[in-house]
Scaffold this motif. Structure first.
Motif, PDB file in Angstrom:
ATOM      1  N   VAL A  97       1.048  -1.391   0.148  1.00  0.00           N
ATOM      2  CA  VAL A  97      -0.091   0.082  -0.053  1.00  0.00           C
ATOM      3  C   VAL A  97       0.962   1.142  -0.039  1.00  0.00           C
ATOM      4  CG1 VAL A  97      -2.061  -1.066   1.119  1.00  0.00           C
ATOM      5  CG2 VAL A  97       0.034   0.007   2.611  1.00  0.00           C
ATOM      6  N   TYR A  98       0.318   2.152  -0.352  1.00  0.00           N
ATOM      7  CA  TYR A  98       0.965   3.799  -0.247  1.00  0.00           C
ATOM      8  C   TYR A  98       0.131   4.661   0.639  1.00  0.00           C
ATOM      9  CZ  TYR A  98      -2.454   4.116  -4.177  1.00  0.00           C
ATOM     10  OH  TYR A  98      -3.646   4.145  -5.047  1.00  0.00           O
ATOM     11  N   THR A  99       0.713   5.849   0.733  1.00  0.00           N
ATOM     12  CA  THR A  99       0.100   6.900   1.581  1.00  0.00           C
ATOM     13  C   THR A  99      -1.176   7.412   0.911  1.00  0.00           C
ATOM     14  OG1 THR A  99       0.348   8.667   2.976  1.00  0.00           O
ATOM     15  CG2 THR A  99       1.686   8.365   1.015  1.00  0.00           C
ATOM     16  N   LEU A 100      -2.168   7.842   1.335  1.00  0.00           N
ATOM     17  CA  LEU A 100      -3.211   8.330   0.589  1.00  0.00           C
ATOM     18  C   LEU A 100      -3.423   9.929   1.074  1.00  0.00           C
ATOM     19  CD1 LEU A 100      -6.034   5.776   1.306  1.00  0.00           C
ATOM     20  CD2 LEU A 100      -4.791   6.236  -0.913  1.00  0.00           C
ATOM     21  N   GLY A 101      -2.431  10.333   1.927  1.00  0.00           N
ATOM     22  CA  GLY A 101      -2.254  11.823   2.221  1.00  0.00           C
ATOM     23  C   GLY A 101      -3.315  12.076   3.201  1.00  0.00           C
ATOM     24  N   ASP A 102      -3.967  11.189   3.878  1.00  0.00           N
ATOM     25  CA  ASP A 102      -5.032  11.537   5.149  1.00  0.00           C
ATOM     26  C   ASP A 102      -4.661  10.543   6.353  1.00  0.00           C
ATOM     27  OD1 ASP A 102      -7.547  10.533   6.298  1.00  0.00           O
ATOM     28  OD2 ASP A 102      -8.245  12.391   5.404  1.00  0.00           O
ATOM     29  N   ALA A 103      -4.514  11.115   7.539  1.00  0.00           N
ATOM     30  CA  ALA A 103      -3.950  10.749   8.480  1.00  0.00           C
ATOM     31  C   ALA A 103      -4.932   9.348   8.860  1.00  0.00           C
ATOM     32  CB  ALA A 103      -3.828  11.483   9.817  1.00  0.00           C
ATOM     33  N   THR A 104      -6.316   9.707   8.734  1.00  0.00           N
ATOM     34  CA  THR A 104      -7.192   8.766   9.108  1.00  0.00           C
ATOM     35  C   THR A 104      -7.193   7.467   8.218  1.00  0.00           C
ATOM     36  OG1 THR A 104      -8.776  10.383  10.142  1.00  0.00           O
ATOM     37  CG2 THR A 104      -9.750   8.266   9.671  1.00  0.00           C
ATOM     38  N   SER A 107      -4.213   5.099   8.574  1.00  0.00           N
ATOM     39  CA  SER A 107      -4.228   4.565   9.749  1.00  0.00           C
ATOM     40  C   SER A 107      -4.940   3.289   9.357  1.00  0.00           C
ATOM     41  CB  SER A 107      -4.727   5.352  11.186  1.00  0.00           C
ATOM     42  OG  SER A 107      -6.049   5.554  10.948  1.00  0.00           O
ATOM     43  N   ILE A 108      -5.837   3.244   8.662  1.00  0.00           N
ATOM     44  CA  ILE A 108      -6.855   2.260   8.400  1.00  0.00           C
ATOM     45  C   ILE A 108      -6.078   1.067   7.504  1.00  0.00           C
ATOM     46  CG2 ILE A 108      -8.860   1.524   7.296  1.00  0.00           C
ATOM     47  CD1 ILE A 108     -10.224   3.883   8.192  1.00  0.00           C
ATOM     48  N   TYR A 109      -5.444   1.916   6.428  1.00  0.00           N
ATOM     49  CA  TYR A 109      -5.109   1.118   5.412  1.00  0.00           C
ATOM     50  C   TYR A 109      -3.377   0.699   5.437  1.00  0.00           C
ATOM     51  CZ  TYR A 109      -9.734   1.754   3.433  1.00  0.00           C
ATOM     52  OH  TYR A 109     -10.953   1.820   3.349  1.00  0.00           O
ATOM     53  N   GLN A 110      -2.618   1.099   6.227  1.00  0.00           N
ATOM     54  CA  GLN A 110      -1.310   1.122   6.369  1.00  0.00           C
ATOM     55  C   GLN A 110      -0.762  -0.461   6.318  1.00  0.00           C
ATOM     56  OE1 GLN A 110       0.619   3.022   9.545  1.00  0.00           O
ATOM     57  NE2 GLN A 110      -1.067   2.655  10.996  1.00  0.00           N
ATOM     58  N   HIS A 111      -1.744  -1.315   7.186  1.00  0.00           N
ATOM     59  CA  HIS A 111      -1.241  -2.738   7.185  1.00  0.00           C
ATOM     60  C   HIS A 111      -1.973  -3.766   6.270  1.00  0.00           C
ATOM     61  CE1 HIS A 111       1.260  -1.593  10.539  1.00  0.00           C
ATOM     62  NE2 HIS A 111       0.537  -1.264  11.117  1.00  0.00           N
ATOM     63  N   GLY A 112      -2.879  -2.951   5.352  1.00  0.00           N
ATOM     64  CA  GLY A 112      -3.641  -3.672   4.499  1.00  0.00           C
ATOM     65  C   GLY A 112      -3.091  -4.080   3.085  1.00  0.00           C
ATOM     66  N   ASP A 151      -7.682   1.384  -8.521  1.00  0.00           N
ATOM     67  CA  ASP A 151      -6.903   0.824  -6.997  1.00  0.00           C
ATOM     68  C   ASP A 151      -7.912   0.518  -6.153  1.00  0.00           C
ATOM     69  OD1 ASP A 151      -4.473   1.129  -8.132  1.00  0.00           O
ATOM     70  OD2 ASP A 151      -3.512   2.238  -7.101  1.00  0.00           O
ATOM     71  N   PHE A 152      -7.495  -0.479  -5.420  1.00  0.00           N
ATOM     72  CA  PHE A 152      -8.507  -0.910  -4.468  1.00  0.00           C
ATOM     73  C   PHE A 152      -7.831  -1.206  -2.994  1.00  0.00           C
ATOM     74  CE2 PHE A 152     -10.875  -2.178  -8.199  1.00  0.00           C
ATOM     75  CZ  PHE A 152     -11.892  -1.631  -8.159  1.00  0.00           C
ATOM     76  N   LEU A 153      -7.835  -0.415  -2.156  1.00  0.00           N
ATOM     77  CA  LEU A 153      -7.070  -0.675  -0.921  1.00  0.00           C
ATOM     78  C   LEU A 153      -7.950  -1.404   0.130  1.00  0.00           C
ATOM     79  CD1 LEU A 153      -5.786   2.071  -2.217  1.00  0.00           C
ATOM     80  CD2 LEU A 153      -4.451   2.093  -0.093  1.00  0.00           C
ATOM     81  N   LYS A 154      -7.345  -2.486   0.559  1.00  0.00           N
ATOM     82  CA  LYS A 154      -8.405  -3.185   1.583  1.00  0.00           C
ATOM     83  C   LYS A 154      -7.582  -3.457   2.788  1.00  0.00           C
ATOM     84  CE  LYS A 154     -10.335  -5.722  -2.370  1.00  0.00           C
ATOM     85  NZ  LYS A 154     -10.630  -7.102  -3.112  1.00  0.00           N
ATOM     86  N   GLY A 160     -15.392  -4.509  10.034  1.00  0.00           N
ATOM     87  CA  GLY A 160     -15.460  -5.425   8.981  1.00  0.00           C
ATOM     88  C   GLY A 160     -14.365  -5.020   8.007  1.00  0.00           C
ATOM     89  N   GLU A 161     -14.208  -5.675   6.902  1.00  0.00           N
ATOM     90  CA  GLU A 161     -13.329  -5.426   5.850  1.00  0.00           C
ATOM     91  C   GLU A 161     -13.761  -3.983   5.160  1.00  0.00           C
ATOM     92  OE1 GLU A 161     -11.123  -7.676   2.223  1.00  0.00           O
ATOM     93  OE2 GLU A 161     -13.045  -7.198   1.765  1.00  0.00           O
ATOM     94  N   GLN A 162     -12.636  -3.136   4.907  1.00  0.00           N
ATOM     95  CA  GLN A 162     -12.685  -1.685   4.708  1.00  0.00           C
ATOM     96  C   GLN A 162     -12.044  -1.833   3.221  1.00  0.00           C
ATOM     97  OE1 GLN A 162     -14.321   0.909   6.360  1.00  0.00           O
ATOM     98  NE2 GLN A 162     -14.983  -1.011   7.518  1.00  0.00           N
ATOM     99  N   VAL A 163     -12.581  -1.212   2.205  1.00  0.00           N
ATOM    100  CA  VAL A 163     -12.206  -0.882   0.948  1.00  0.00           C
ATOM    101  C   VAL A 163     -12.322   0.442   0.557  1.00  0.00           C
ATOM    102  CG1 VAL A 163     -12.570  -1.719  -1.403  1.00  0.00           C
ATOM    103  CG2 VAL A 163     -13.007  -3.328   0.381  1.00  0.00           C
ATOM    104  N   PHE A 164     -11.294   1.000  -0.091  1.00  0.00           N
ATOM    105  CA  PHE A 164     -11.074   2.401  -0.469  1.00  0.00           C
ATOM    106  C   PHE A 164     -10.674   2.129  -2.083  1.00  0.00           C
ATOM    107  CE2 PHE A 164      -8.874   6.286  -1.522  1.00  0.00           C
ATOM    108  CZ  PHE A 164      -9.339   7.153  -1.018  1.00  0.00           C
ATOM    109  N   GLU A 165     -11.601   2.755  -2.803  1.00  0.00           N
ATOM    110  CA  GLU A 165     -11.494   2.854  -4.195  1.00  0.00           C
ATOM    111  C   GLU A 165     -10.737   4.163  -4.842  1.00  0.00           C
ATOM    112  OE1 GLU A 165     -14.949   1.631  -6.224  1.00  0.00           O
ATOM    113  OE2 GLU A 165     -15.446   0.001  -4.906  1.00  0.00           O
ATOM    114  N   LYS A 166      -9.832   4.178  -5.519  1.00  0.00           N
ATOM    115  CA  LYS A 166      -9.123   5.242  -6.106  1.00  0.00           C
ATOM    116  C   LYS A 166      -9.045   5.273  -7.624  1.00  0.00           C
ATOM    117  CE  LYS A 166      -5.058   8.157  -5.562  1.00  0.00           C
ATOM    118  NZ  LYS A 166      -3.707   8.270  -5.050  1.00  0.00           N
ATOM    119  N   ASP A 167      -9.465   6.128  -8.280  1.00  0.00           N
ATOM    120  CA  ASP A 167      -9.444   6.186  -9.770  1.00  0.00           C
ATOM    121  C   ASP A 167      -7.961   6.385 -10.175  1.00  0.00           C
ATOM    122  OD1 ASP A 167      -9.413   6.814 -12.559  1.00  0.00           O
ATOM    123  OD2 ASP A 167     -11.474   7.633 -12.552  1.00  0.00           O
ATOM    124  N   MET A 168      -7.492   5.539 -10.894  1.00  0.00           N
ATOM    125  CA  MET A 168      -6.195   5.573 -11.411  1.00  0.00           C
ATOM    126  C   MET A 168      -6.022   6.093 -12.854  1.00  0.00           C
ATOM    127  SD  MET A 168      -4.142   5.464  -8.561  1.00  0.00           S
ATOM    128  CE  MET A 168      -2.591   4.928  -9.242  1.00  0.00           C
TER     129      MET A 168
END
Length: 242
Positions: A97-104, A107-112, A151-154, A160-168
């Protein structure tokens, strides 16, 4: 994007793509007319296991491809085939994973984990040679046009499982180009179904901003289904046979 580039993209889209519904409709309407002793037409579909080079870690991502094919018989054992790829994906999963530029969010996805999926339309052109009975070997170029990149960060979370979608889309190259090689077996004495395996070797860095050369690799299993074709007479012989 300049006007010339826009026109080029539109022309390529017109020449090598059609949406899935129109391809199926074409297959149904014109299958009989496009299947002769010298030409075979139909649907191609099957799973693919995709990956990307240049990353410290990654896992194969499974996708399902779909399109139409047109095969020309050049000589007794030599064929030219075009696969128009309407639903075609490349990518990988299990990437760092990479940084999303948002601390919150960080913190959720850094180990995803990260999954990258790129959708294309394109054209696979192959020369095929029948080496034994109905066993073919093939090789040729593949040119594709990107339509979507996500990109799908999980990450596992207490909710539960969190998924962040980013248009690349703006971070990937518009075109991809590579080489494919494979083998196939033609059933029914050279007519009807054909089952093949193919390996795609991408030559383009799909994520130029990332370190290394992030090119596509894909192992594909393809089922070719002939649409229409010669009709059978009552005694089972081809009505148009030589």
């Amino acid at each position: 994007m300049s006007d010339v580039k826009k026109i080029t993209v539109l022309v390529i889209c017109f020449l090598i793509t059609a949406n899935l519904h129109s391809q199926i409709l074409i297959s149904i309407l014109f299958g009989d007319k496009l299947n002769t002793d010298k030409m075979t037409f139909g649907l191609v579909l099957g799973p693919a296991w995709n990956n990307l080079t240049g990353y410290a870690e990654s896992d194969a991502q499974t996708n399902f491809n779909l399109g139409i094919f047109l095969t020309f018989k050049l000589k007794e054992r030599l064929f030219l085939q075009f696969d128009a790829l309407a639903k075609y994906k490349l990518g990988a999963k299990g990437l760092p994973v990479y940084t999303l530029g948002d601390a919150t969010l960080d913190s959720i996805y850094q180990h995803g984990s990260l999954q990258r999926s790129i959708s294309y339309v394109g054209l696979n052109t192959s020369i095929q040679y029948r080496i034994w009975k109905y066993l073919n070997v093939e090789a040729g170029p593949v040119a594709t046009l990107r339509t979507k990149a996500m990109d799908f960060l999980k990450a596992d979370h207490e909710l539960g499982e969190q998924v962040f979608e980013k248009d690349m889309k703006e971070s990937t190259t518009l075109f991809d180009f590579g080489l494919a090689t494979g083998t196939s077996w033609q059933f029914s004495k050279g007519k009807g179904l054909k089952l093949g395996v193919r390996y795609f070797w991408g030559l383009v860095d799909l994520y130029p901003a990332d370190a290394g050369t992030n090119a596509a690799r894909s192992f594909q299993v393809n089922l070719y289904i002939q649409i229409g074709g010669k009709k059978q007479t009552i005694n089972g012989s081809n009505s148009n046979s030589k």
